[in-house]
Design a protein around this motif. Structure first.
Motif, PDB file in Angstrom:
ATOM      1  N   GLY A 101      -2.166  -8.797 -11.813  1.00 12.92           N
ATOM      2  CA  GLY A 101      -0.867  -8.561 -11.574  1.00 12.92           C
ATOM      3  C   GLY A 101      -0.650  -6.905 -11.797  1.00 12.92           C
ATOM      4  N   GLY A 102       0.555  -6.634 -11.473  1.00  7.26           N
ATOM      5  CA  GLY A 102       1.061  -5.101 -12.045  1.00  7.26           C
ATOM      6  C   GLY A 102       1.638  -5.279 -13.252  1.00  7.26           C
ATOM      7  N   HIS A 194      13.175   2.212  -9.460  1.00  9.89           N
ATOM      8  CA  HIS A 194      13.079   3.485  -9.228  1.00  9.89           C
ATOM      9  C   HIS A 194      11.495   4.138  -9.274  1.00  9.89           C
ATOM     10  N   TRP A 195      10.414   3.158  -9.361  1.00 10.90           N
ATOM     11  CA  TRP A 195       9.303   3.662  -9.351  1.00 10.90           C
ATOM     12  C   TRP A 195       8.711   3.506  -7.882  1.00 10.90           C
ATOM     13  N   GLU A 196       8.310   4.571  -7.356  1.00 12.97           N
ATOM     14  CA  GLU A 196       7.748   4.462  -5.883  1.00 12.97           C
ATOM     15  C   GLU A 196       6.713   3.543  -5.628  1.00 12.97           C
ATOM     16  N   ALA A 197       5.936   3.091  -6.823  1.00 13.47           N
ATOM     17  CA  ALA A 197       4.767   2.251  -6.400  1.00 13.47           C
ATOM     18  C   ALA A 197       5.392   0.644  -6.453  1.00 13.47           C
ATOM     19  N   MET A 198       6.747   0.554  -6.696  1.00  5.68           N
ATOM     20  CA  MET A 198       7.317  -0.657  -6.646  1.00  5.68           C
ATOM     21  C   MET A 198       7.752  -0.914  -4.960  1.00  5.68           C
ATOM     22  N   ASN A 202      11.308   1.098  -1.587  1.00  9.27           N
ATOM     23  CA  ASN A 202      10.610   1.760  -0.028  1.00  9.27           C
ATOM     24  C   ASN A 202      11.122   0.645   1.080  1.00  9.27           C
ATOM     25  N   HIS A 203      11.331  -0.448   0.889  1.00  6.32           N
ATOM     26  CA  HIS A 203      11.726  -1.463   1.682  1.00  6.32           C
ATOM     27  C   HIS A 203      12.789  -2.441   1.633  1.00  6.32           C
ATOM     28  N   LYS A 272       2.213  -0.152   4.955  1.00  8.50           N
ATOM     29  CA  LYS A 272       1.950  -0.486   3.570  1.00  8.50           C
ATOM     30  C   LYS A 272       1.917  -1.988   3.249  1.00  8.50           C
ATOM     31  N   ASP A 273       3.084  -2.746   3.877  1.00 15.03           N
ATOM     32  CA  ASP A 273       2.964  -4.135   3.654  1.00 15.03           C
ATOM     33  C   ASP A 273       4.041  -4.861   4.552  1.00 15.03           C
TER      34      ASP A 273
END
Length: 278
Positions: A101-102, A194-198, A202-203, A272-273
């Motif tokens: 996991g992340g 806030h983290w763009e990797a999450m 973004n979605h 992306k997903d």
């Protein structure tokens, strides 16, 4: 718990009373998942969800909104405590099919009863079990929406929750017994929002029920699933978005709907997903 209103919560779920038993726990989780939709609209629009219990109560119970795990499972945890359940919060690392996991970015609970210890989660957004799962067994566990299992990952020291798919066991998330405090949850909420990797900034991610139909939304992709099978459609205009939010039981004002649609159409679908949360 300051700011929590058990009467308003149970009224929104249509439950009363809730016995402190395994059956009561099942009824509570299932009722919340059916009544309170998963939605991460605030992070999608650049807002940090307010985790003060009074703010969650106002947003979800009184203004007709939903929330994501830090809001929905905060409500469920507060209800469990108020009802007399032994509930402990846990933070999980989402795997979503990956071998590891992340960051610790998903809030869920561990509830201990005379009948056993249960994983309780009403905030995963779709693939999670509709009813609690026993934590004291590695056996396959059928739920109304699929079959699950829990196993120990020696590499990470985590218990991992899998859901059975047509092809294989699909790992959803892993967690351990580390203490989870207010600061841990606030930090995880900030990272998720806030983290763009999450995925949340973004979605557009929504999930919930319209009667017996399970609905999942990822950006403009919509999945409806019921006893007759699965239907996939696309949100083609603002009116379709508005109708969909009504199906999910979400009350959104016109400016918020316009902001969501503007961002969806400005950015277009992402490669992306493309998996909806429901």
């Amino acid at each position: 718990m300051t700011g929590f209103d058990l009467t308003a919560y149970l009224d929104r779920l249509g439950l009363d009373p809730v016995p402190v038993t395994a059956q009561g726990l099942r009824d509570l989780q299932r009722a919340q998942l059916r009544a309170l939709p998963f939605e991460a609209i605030d992070p999608y629009l650049g807002r940090l969800p307010d985790l003060d219990m009074a703010a969650i109560r106002d947003k979800v119970l009184h203004r007709g909104r939903g929330g994501y795990c830090f809001e929905l499972n905060a409500l469920l945890h507060a209800a469990l405590i108020a009802l007399g359940f032994d509930s402990r919060r846990r933070l999980a690392r989402v795997r979503k099919g990956a071998p590891e996991g992340g960051p610790r970015s998903h809030l869920m609970m561990e509830v201990t009863l005379p009948e056993g210890v249960f994983l309780v989660d009403a905030g995963y957004g779709g693939p999670g079990a509709l009813t609690p799962l026993r934590l004291d067994t590695g056996a396959e566990q059928p739920a109304p929406n699929g079959t699950y299992r829990l196993w120990h990952d020696d590499k990470t020291g985590e218990r991992v929750l899998d859901k059975q798919t047509e092809a294989e066991w699909f790992p959803l998330y892993g967690f351990d017994d580390a203490h989870v405090g207010k600061a841990d949850i606030e930090a995880a909420n900030f990272i998720c929002a806030h983290w763009e990797a999450m995925p949340f900034p973004n979605h557009l991610m929504l999930a919930g029920f319209d009667g017996e139909t399970r609905i999942g939304v990822f950006d403009r992709a919509v999945t409806r699933e019921d006893a007759n099978g699965i239907e996939k459609t696309t949100l083609d205009d603002p009116e379709a978005l508005s109708r969909l939010t009504h199906e999910l039981g979400l009350r959104l004002d016109t400016p918020t709907l316009h902001r969501i649609w503007s961002r969806l159409t400005r950015e277009g679908p992402s490669d992306k997903d493309r998996s909806p949360p429901g």
